[in-house]
Design a protein around this motif. Structure first.
Motif, PDB file in Angstrom:
ATOM      1  N   UNK A   9      33.515 -22.622  78.979  1.00  0.00           N
ATOM      2  CA  UNK A   9      33.116 -21.894  78.116  1.00  0.00           C
ATOM      3  C   UNK A   9      31.568 -21.915  77.985  1.00  0.00           C
ATOM      4  N   UNK A  10      31.363 -21.963  76.993  1.00  0.00           N
ATOM      5  CA  UNK A  10      29.764 -22.370  77.248  1.00  0.00           C
ATOM      6  C   UNK A  10      29.208 -22.851  76.057  1.00  0.00           C
ATOM      7  N   UNK A  11      28.160 -23.640  76.458  1.00  0.00           N
ATOM      8  CA  UNK A  11      27.447 -24.383  75.142  1.00  0.00           C
ATOM      9  C   UNK A  11      26.772 -23.249  74.294  1.00  0.00           C
ATOM     10  N   UNK A  12      26.512 -23.794  73.030  1.00  0.00           N
ATOM     11  CA  UNK A  12      25.899 -22.780  72.012  1.00  0.00           C
ATOM     12  C   UNK A  12      26.930 -22.913  70.827  1.00  0.00           C
ATOM     13  N   UNK A  13      26.402 -23.472  69.979  1.00  0.00           N
ATOM     14  CA  UNK A  13      27.054 -23.778  68.511  1.00  0.00           C
ATOM     15  C   UNK A  13      27.511 -22.431  68.041  1.00  0.00           C
ATOM     16  N   UNK A  14      26.186 -21.463  68.003  1.00  0.00           N
ATOM     17  CA  UNK A  14      26.391 -20.336  67.186  1.00  0.00           C
ATOM     18  C   UNK A  14      27.421 -19.403  67.707  1.00  0.00           C
ATOM     19  N   UNK A  15      27.771 -19.561  69.220  1.00  0.00           N
ATOM     20  CA  UNK A  15      28.625 -18.652  69.775  1.00  0.00           C
ATOM     21  C   UNK A  15      30.047 -19.290  69.771  1.00  0.00           C
ATOM     22  N   UNK A  16      30.208 -20.569  69.240  1.00  0.00           N
ATOM     23  CA  UNK A  16      31.462 -21.323  69.371  1.00  0.00           C
ATOM     24  C   UNK A  16      32.657 -20.694  68.296  1.00  0.00           C
ATOM     25  N   UNK A  17      33.686 -20.912  68.711  1.00  0.00           N
ATOM     26  CA  UNK A  17      34.798 -20.450  67.852  1.00  0.00           C
ATOM     27  C   UNK A  17      34.714 -21.578  66.670  1.00  0.00           C
ATOM     28  N   UNK A  18      35.023 -21.004  65.473  1.00  0.00           N
ATOM     29  CA  UNK A  18      35.331 -22.048  64.254  1.00  0.00           C
ATOM     30  C   UNK A  18      36.712 -22.097  63.864  1.00  0.00           C
ATOM     31  N   UNK A  19      37.534 -21.750  64.765  1.00  0.00           N
ATOM     32  CA  UNK A  19      38.867 -21.990  64.310  1.00  0.00           C
ATOM     33  C   UNK A  19      39.281 -23.444  64.327  1.00  0.00           C
ATOM     34  N   UNK A  20      39.903 -23.824  63.465  1.00  0.00           N
ATOM     35  CA  UNK A  20      40.390 -25.300  63.275  1.00  0.00           C
ATOM     36  C   UNK A  20      41.240 -25.653  64.435  1.00  0.00           C
ATOM     37  N   UNK A  21      41.505 -27.140  64.646  1.00  0.00           N
ATOM     38  CA  UNK A  21      42.415 -27.413  65.587  1.00  0.00           C
ATOM     39  C   UNK A  21      43.621 -27.585  64.850  1.00  0.00           C
ATOM     40  N   UNK A 584      32.327 -12.307  61.168  1.00  0.00           N
ATOM     41  CA  UNK A 584      32.897 -13.351  62.077  1.00  0.00           C
ATOM     42  C   UNK A 584      31.869 -14.524  62.686  1.00  0.00           C
ATOM     43  N   UNK A 585      30.646 -13.649  62.958  1.00  0.00           N
ATOM     44  CA  UNK A 585      29.669 -14.776  63.193  1.00  0.00           C
ATOM     45  C   UNK A 585      28.827 -15.437  62.353  1.00  0.00           C
ATOM     46  N   UNK A 586      29.167 -14.717  61.098  1.00  0.00           N
ATOM     47  CA  UNK A 586      28.357 -15.469  59.935  1.00  0.00           C
ATOM     48  C   UNK A 586      29.531 -16.781  59.310  1.00  0.00           C
ATOM     49  N   UNK A 587      30.487 -16.499  59.730  1.00  0.00           N
ATOM     50  CA  UNK A 587      31.616 -17.538  59.434  1.00  0.00           C
ATOM     51  C   UNK A 587      31.328 -18.729  60.267  1.00  0.00           C
ATOM     52  N   UNK A 588      30.994 -18.466  61.561  1.00  0.00           N
ATOM     53  CA  UNK A 588      30.335 -19.593  62.315  1.00  0.00           C
ATOM     54  C   UNK A 588      29.261 -20.232  61.923  1.00  0.00           C
ATOM     55  N   UNK A 589      28.361 -19.725  61.247  1.00  0.00           N
ATOM     56  CA  UNK A 589      27.234 -20.622  60.972  1.00  0.00           C
ATOM     57  C   UNK A 589      27.229 -20.992  59.569  1.00  0.00           C
TER      58      UNK A 589
END
Length: 713
Positions: A9-21, A584-589
């Motif tokens: 996938x791809x590096x880039x924290x802002x575009x990473x999923x925030x769904x917990x494991x 959803x993107x706001x949740x990630x940041x």
């Protein structure tokens, strides 16, 4: 706390999923009865009677005291080209636990098809093989059992998980598999800023911070999170690792030659898509790359054919100790056009067709049955588990402020749901199969089957706005002031300005989506709305959706697997692909420096586009419940958080609009190919829809066998 073995996938924290494991396992919900169910032939129109045993064992099966192997491998052992089978297997091999499986015969080849050798279609091949799985789903995801990991446990807070891998595992080239292969992936790819790989959800805490991974020895890995991570086992069982899910391991002994940390002469472009490292590590394209799957690629011809042959070091056996797979070879032929694939199936040129991958749908049933004598393909229909069938949803963050305000009005969406003639869709598109639905998460999730209360919550959501009542829809629009202001027969905004409902969909959408879109247009025009169909090239979809330029999405469906929380994006906006992309993107940041950056910039011009939810609104309410649920170690309490989130969907929804829930998927298998389960064998009738529940991998195709292998060489 011990959750060992199978209780569970791809590096880039802002575009990473925030769904917990990950999650804690509830074995009590599994379908494990041996009682005969139904006809035992899963909708087959002919063929020999199948086993009526239902479900899979939830406790690990002790390996037998002795092992045997394919005659082809036995010859290589005799010639000194391979070690004995006992030396090739781990100390305690995985024993396939499915109750419908009978002892098979070795030999033969299975002919299959794929649409292309693109990355997406190569992932389809990997959906057949669960060999890189740390843990495994059984009983249509209700239970979790060991995989490469033999046992596991957590501390009381479930913030630290210890994984104990099988001793003696080997890659397909015979080299030892160890936790060093995981740490190579973690340290030299995920944590290496030059590489594009990012921490997967199962390796992130609820606060978004990566876990700490430590290999304490060659077979033990410790994962430490900053917060409780109760969903970890669920995450580890989902997807095919090193396939359609996260990578999790790479053969260090092979790939380090292409990595500059280990080879100073390695290409400077090692991490790019065309670089040697990236090219060499794809075991579905590169025959030299070792694998842990039942078959290994021996021939790859781009856009033509891919051949997989038996992995002599595969770590799985049947109850009698026969090393799997039974079948010698899989041959995937590229068939670019769906109609060509259907013709080949009808002409008997294919042995197994997994309908969702091949583009086969319910409309093809009649033709397939008419040609069954020629094709020898027996038709099965496994459940998809989809909560929506073909669906529709608005972009809650549409850029046009007037349209966005209307879209966010629940009564507007509820009116459109009541105007949707789902009974007609069920008849014309789904051939009377499935259940009309407002739209829910996948119908087989554990929160729905764990108790009567869970089932009641599901039915309330399914039925909330499902009734076809165009007169009610009209009156609801009238109450909102969405009426015909100028006498042209079409409804306008309350201020009298023109109102158009744009139905955006990807131009390569499947036929059922196209047919459903046509009906939605008809139904909504019947209540006075102006509706425009708007096909969009798939390549340009994501950035336009995520920036609010597109108004709706009508070529998708919801198919979740084990629970609502390990893949929560449909339930709560936590990423930018679904019904509230900017939120959803706001949740990630949240909680990162980016949260305070670009505060004075228009949300649609921020990088990436992002916007905070309305204070006290439904999205903020969902976030609060989700943040509590994903760290809750008590499974019953987690279910209640989910039910409370569903109640928000009912009150303020529908945020996504379904048509027919749980339509079947077509599975075609040659009448001589055995151990292919029937619907009645599967604990919940099948769960084909979600990639998270990798099908057919979860049913172990390595155990398929020919009654007459010499005729299918």
């Amino acid at each position: 706390m011990d959750t060992t073995c199978a209780k569970t996938s791809r590096r880039g924290f802002l575009y990473g999923s925030a769904v917990a494991a990950g999650s804690v396992v509830l074995a009590a919900c599994s379908g494990s009865s041996n009682a005969p169910q139904g006809s035992g032939n899963g909708g087959q129109s002919s063929g020999t009677p199948a086993s009526k045993a239902k479900g899979s064992e939830t406790e690990p099966i002790a390996p037998p005291s002795s092992f045997s192997e394919s005659p082809l491998l036995a010859e290589q052992v005799k010639a000194g080209k391979l070690p004995a089978v006992e030396e090739r297997l781990p100390e305690k091999p995985y024993v396939v636990p499915h109750k419908w499986i009978e002892k098979g015969k070795y030999g033969g080849s299975i002919r299959l098809m794929i649409p292309s050798t693109s990355d997406g279609d190569v992932r389809q091949m990997k959906q057949y093989m669960y060999g890189h799985s740390l843990l495994r789903f059984v009983n249509d995801s209700l239970d979790i059992v060991p995989g490469l990991v033999e046992s596991w446990e957590s501390n009381e807070e479930q913030s630290e998980w210890t994984l104990h891998f099988r001793k003696g595992l080997k890659w397909s080239d015979g080299k030892p598999w160890t936790t060093a292969d995981i740490m190579f992936w973690w340290n030299d790819m995920v944590l290496n800023e030059e590489h594009t790989e990012i921490p997967p959800d199962e390796c992130k805490a609820a606060n978004g911070k990566p876990a700490t991974l430590k290999a304490t020895d060659e077979v033990t890995l410790v994962m430490t999170f900053e917060t409780p991570a109760p969903l970890t086992p669920d995450r580890l069982a989902g997807y095919t690792k090193r396939g359609n899910g996260s990578t999790w391991m790479e053969p260090k002994h092979y790939l380090q030659q292409f990595h500059p940390t280990y080879n100073k002469s390695a290409s400077k472009e090692w991490a790019s898509l065309g670089g040697a490292f990236e090219t060499k590590r794809n075991h579905a394209r590169n025959p030299d790359c070792p694998t842990m799957t039942g078959w290994r690629v021996t021939s790859y011809r781009d856009s033509q054919q891919v051949v997989w042959e038996r992995n002599p070091f595969y770590w799985v056996v049947d109850r009698e100790g026969q090393q799997l797979p039974y079948v010698d070879k899989l041959t995937y032929t590229v068939v670019g056009e769906p109609q060509v694939g259907k013709l080949q199936a009808q002409q008997g040129k294919l042995d197994y067709v997994h309908g969702p991958f091949a583009g086969f749908g319910l409309a093809d049933i009649s033709g397939l049955r008419q040609t069954e004598k020629q094709s020898n393909l027996v038709l099965r229909m496994w459940d998809t588990g989809s909560g929506t069938g073909s669906m529709f949803f608005f972009n809650q963050d549409a850029k046009d402020p007037k349209l966005r305000e209307l879209i966010r009005e629940p009564k507007f969406r509820q009116a459109l749901s009541h105007a949707f003639n789902r009974p007609d869709v069920k008849k014309s598109i789904y051939y009377t199969l499935g259940d009309p639905t407002t739209g829910t998460m996948g119908v087989k999730t554990i929160e729905y089957v764990v108790s009567d209360e869970g089932r009641s919550v599901y039915e309330s959501w399914r039925d909330s706005y499902v009734k076809y009542d165009p007169e009610l829809a009209k009156s609801m629009l009238d109450e909102l002031g969405v009426v015909d202001k100028n006498g042209d027969g079409k409804r306008e905004f309350a201020d009298g300005s023109p109102l158009t409902i744009w139905m955006d969909y990807q131009s390569n959408a499947a036929p059922d989506h196209i047919a459903k879109n046509d009906q939605l247009k008809r139904d909504w025009e019947a209540i006075g709305l102006t509706v425009k169909l708007n096909p969009i090239p798939a390549d340009g979809w994501d950035p336009r959706w995520q920036s609010g330029q597109l108004v709706s999405h009508c070529s998708w469906e919801v198919s979740s697997a084990r629970d609502h929380l390990t893949q929560a994006a449909w339930l709560v906006p936590v990423e930018p692909a679904r019904w509230a992309p900017l939120q959803g993107q706001w949740y990630n940041v949240r909680g990162t420096p980016a949260e305070k950056e670009q505060a004075d910039v228009d949300p649609y011009k921020r990088t990436p586009p992002r916007a905070a939810p309305e204070p006290g609104g439904p999205v903020e309410q969902l976030w609060k419940l989700y943040d509590q649920a994903k760290v809750e170690v008590d499974a019953t309490k987690r279910h209640r958080f989910v039910w409370d989130m569903i109640k928000i969907h009912i009150e303020h929804g529908p945020f996504f609009m379904g048509s027919v829930a749980n339509p079947p998927a077509l599975i075609l298998a040659h009448r001589d190919l055995k151990n292919v389960p029937d619907k009645e064998n599967l604990a919940q009738g099948g769960l084909v829809g979600p990639w998270q529940h990798p099908s057919p991998a979860v049913y172990d195709p390595e155990a398929y066998f020919w009654t007459n292998p010499e005729q299918h060489a």
